[in-house]
Design an enzyme around this catalytic site. Sequence first.
Site, PDB file in Angstrom:
ATOM      1  N   GLY B  54       0.840  -1.187  -0.094  1.00  0.00           N
ATOM      2  CA  GLY B  54       0.075  -0.144  -0.037  1.00  0.00           C
ATOM      3  C   GLY B  54       0.872   1.048  -0.053  1.00  0.00           C
ATOM      4  N   SER B  55       0.359   2.210  -0.468  1.00  0.00           N
ATOM      5  CA  SER B  55       0.932   3.505  -0.461  1.00  0.00           C
ATOM      6  C   SER B  55       0.783   4.227   0.923  1.00  0.00           C
ATOM      7  CB  SER B  55       0.557   4.555  -1.442  1.00  0.00           C
ATOM      8  OG  SER B  55       0.959   4.142  -2.603  1.00  0.00           O
ATOM      9  N   GLY B  56       1.529   5.486   1.289  1.00  0.00           N
ATOM     10  CA  GLY B  56       1.329   5.920   2.591  1.00  0.00           C
ATOM     11  C   GLY B  56       2.558   5.394   3.276  1.00  0.00           C
ATOM     12  N   HIS B  57       3.606   4.830   3.000  1.00  0.00           N
ATOM     13  CA  HIS B  57       4.740   4.497   3.709  1.00  0.00           C
ATOM     14  C   HIS B  57       5.910   4.983   3.482  1.00  0.00           C
ATOM     15  CE1 HIS B  57       2.035   1.559   5.386  1.00  0.00           C
ATOM     16  NE2 HIS B  57       2.021   0.900   4.474  1.00  0.00           N
ATOM     17  N   LYS B 105       5.608  -8.099   2.558  1.00  0.00           N
ATOM     18  CA  LYS B 105       5.457  -7.918   3.857  1.00  0.00           C
ATOM     19  C   LYS B 105       4.332  -8.572   4.458  1.00  0.00           C
ATOM     20  CE  LYS B 105       5.054  -3.269   4.074  1.00  0.00           C
ATOM     21  NZ  LYS B 105       4.643  -3.016   2.600  1.00  0.00           N
ATOM     22  N   ASP B 110      -1.494  -8.600   0.975  1.00  0.00           N
ATOM     23  CA  ASP B 110       0.121  -8.329   0.190  1.00  0.00           C
ATOM     24  C   ASP B 110       0.493  -9.780  -0.116  1.00  0.00           C
ATOM     25  OD1 ASP B 110      -0.108  -5.787   1.635  1.00  0.00           O
ATOM     26  OD2 ASP B 110       1.785  -5.710   0.865  1.00  0.00           O
ATOM     27  N   HIS B 219      -0.231   0.762   9.586  1.00  0.00           N
ATOM     28  CA  HIS B 219      -1.388   1.094   8.760  1.00  0.00           C
ATOM     29  C   HIS B 219      -2.567   1.692   9.578  1.00  0.00           C
ATOM     30  CE1 HIS B 219       0.436  -2.156   6.614  1.00  0.00           C
ATOM     31  NE2 HIS B 219       0.145  -1.496   5.510  1.00  0.00           N
TER      32      HIS B 219
END
Lengths: 206, 331
Positions: B54-57, B105, B110, B219
């Site tokens: 996911g994005s945001g990391h 991960k 995922d 998250h």
Amino acid sequence: MELQVQHALNWIEKTNEKIQTNKDYLSALDRAIGDGDHGLNMARGFQEAVGKTTSSSYTSVSDIFKDVAMTLMSKVGGASGPLYGTAFLKMSMAVKGEDSVSHERFTKGVEEAINGIIQRGKAKEGDKTLLDVWTPVLRMLQEQSDFEADSLENTAKSAMESTKDVMAIKGRAAYLKERSIGHLDPGSVSSYYLFASLAEVLKEGE
Amino acid sequence: MKKIINDPNLVVQDMLAGMVAAFPNDLKVVPNTTVVARKDAPVSNKVGLVSGGGSGHEPAHAGYVGQGMLDAAVAGEVFTSPTPDQVYEAIKAVDGGAGVFLVIKNYTGDVMNFEMAAEMAAAEGINVEQVVVNDDVAVEDSSFTTGRRGIAGTVFVHKIAGAKAEAGGSLEEVKAVAEKVVANVRSMGMALSPCTVPAAGEPSFVLADNEMEVGMGIHGEPGIARKEIATADEIAQELTQKVLDDIEFNSGDEVAVMVNGLGSTPEMELFIVNKKVHAMLADRGIKVYKTFVGEYMTSLEMAGCSVSLLKLDEELKELLDAESKAPAFRS
């Protein structure tokens, strides 16, 4: 009755309507014990699925399920995309070769869908996942010889509600262990919308 | 919600375009995908490394794309695993004939999406292997459940497996060294404040001014215990001790330390945590070979940190030191 092409199209549209209406609710449920994206992801995926099915013409239920499967797999993401995508793909394969779908064939389709979900997600009934709705629905279908809208709706609803008291074993809620008790499983709620929509379609089709 | 964005639904595309604009000689977006790849991908006869999530990391994962690290990173929606077709595009984009290695991960979504992509690639005759990173000691390790999450320790897997591939390692050798890193890296995090997914518009959880959440994931998923805020030393003590208790660390061992900020914790605070981590390691005779303090695996604007320790041997030290041209990890 048998599920015709128009029934299957209506099913997907009604499911999408329920998911759009309850998008924030699904995300709120997911925020409580997961990562809060279930409503957004399902809404994005089913919107695209309806976009696909309304812009195509179909001669078989199997082809509709296949398009829904491929769209969900490529648009939903997270765990829900592969799981719902696999479920529809397996249902598509199980009902292939027939223009309309008998109760017996549909039941077989749900059974294959569950096998696919288990293989992909490595979960079982009672782990607080969408299987907690799909499996009781399959048992109900297997006990009956024709579609019964009310018992489908009731079975899916009570199965969904019963996830509240269960501790999560699989999925992101599993990290919370006993803190996951007291919350509905978001995937079971979206699965309830799916079967409740089918029940509505069956009622209209009678 | 107060964010510098245009449209909550376009944050990923906008970010990737801006990122590639910042590193035009090193990175490219694979057309019509959310895959960021090395400019020169595919590198022929080199194992291709693909990670993502996911994005945001940020800077994970696209910031770790570059010579000596990843060949491609797949960006999903914010906090949402990328879809199998996107991962498959990444695999195809980096396949230089020596096989493709996936760094995943350990999250249900995922793992499922990457495995589906691996099956698609295998059907096309591409040799694919994978490792699943599960360094978060806050979560119980059990084969009967989802198991431990993958967090900041994943960056060490990117670095070391990437160096191995760059040095000409075979797919089996890259997999072996990645598994060695996974076996020797442990992490634990905590949060002081939540983050808001742009498309959701609301914070993922609420913490009172005097509260912190220990064991927080990346998250915004709730942690394992909520308690009153403590001093940096106490926080570092709790995180580090849990990490040290998990695998055998002996006096004389060498480790790499990562003190990772989750998005809105200043470096000042990360260095204060690092001071205590080093003191604790010194007390136990554990030698710090290298330290990384900064933002490596964030959670949007969450405040908080994680502590990771990687136990090193000669092979891992050499690969950790090898050259990397990835924008977020130059060495």
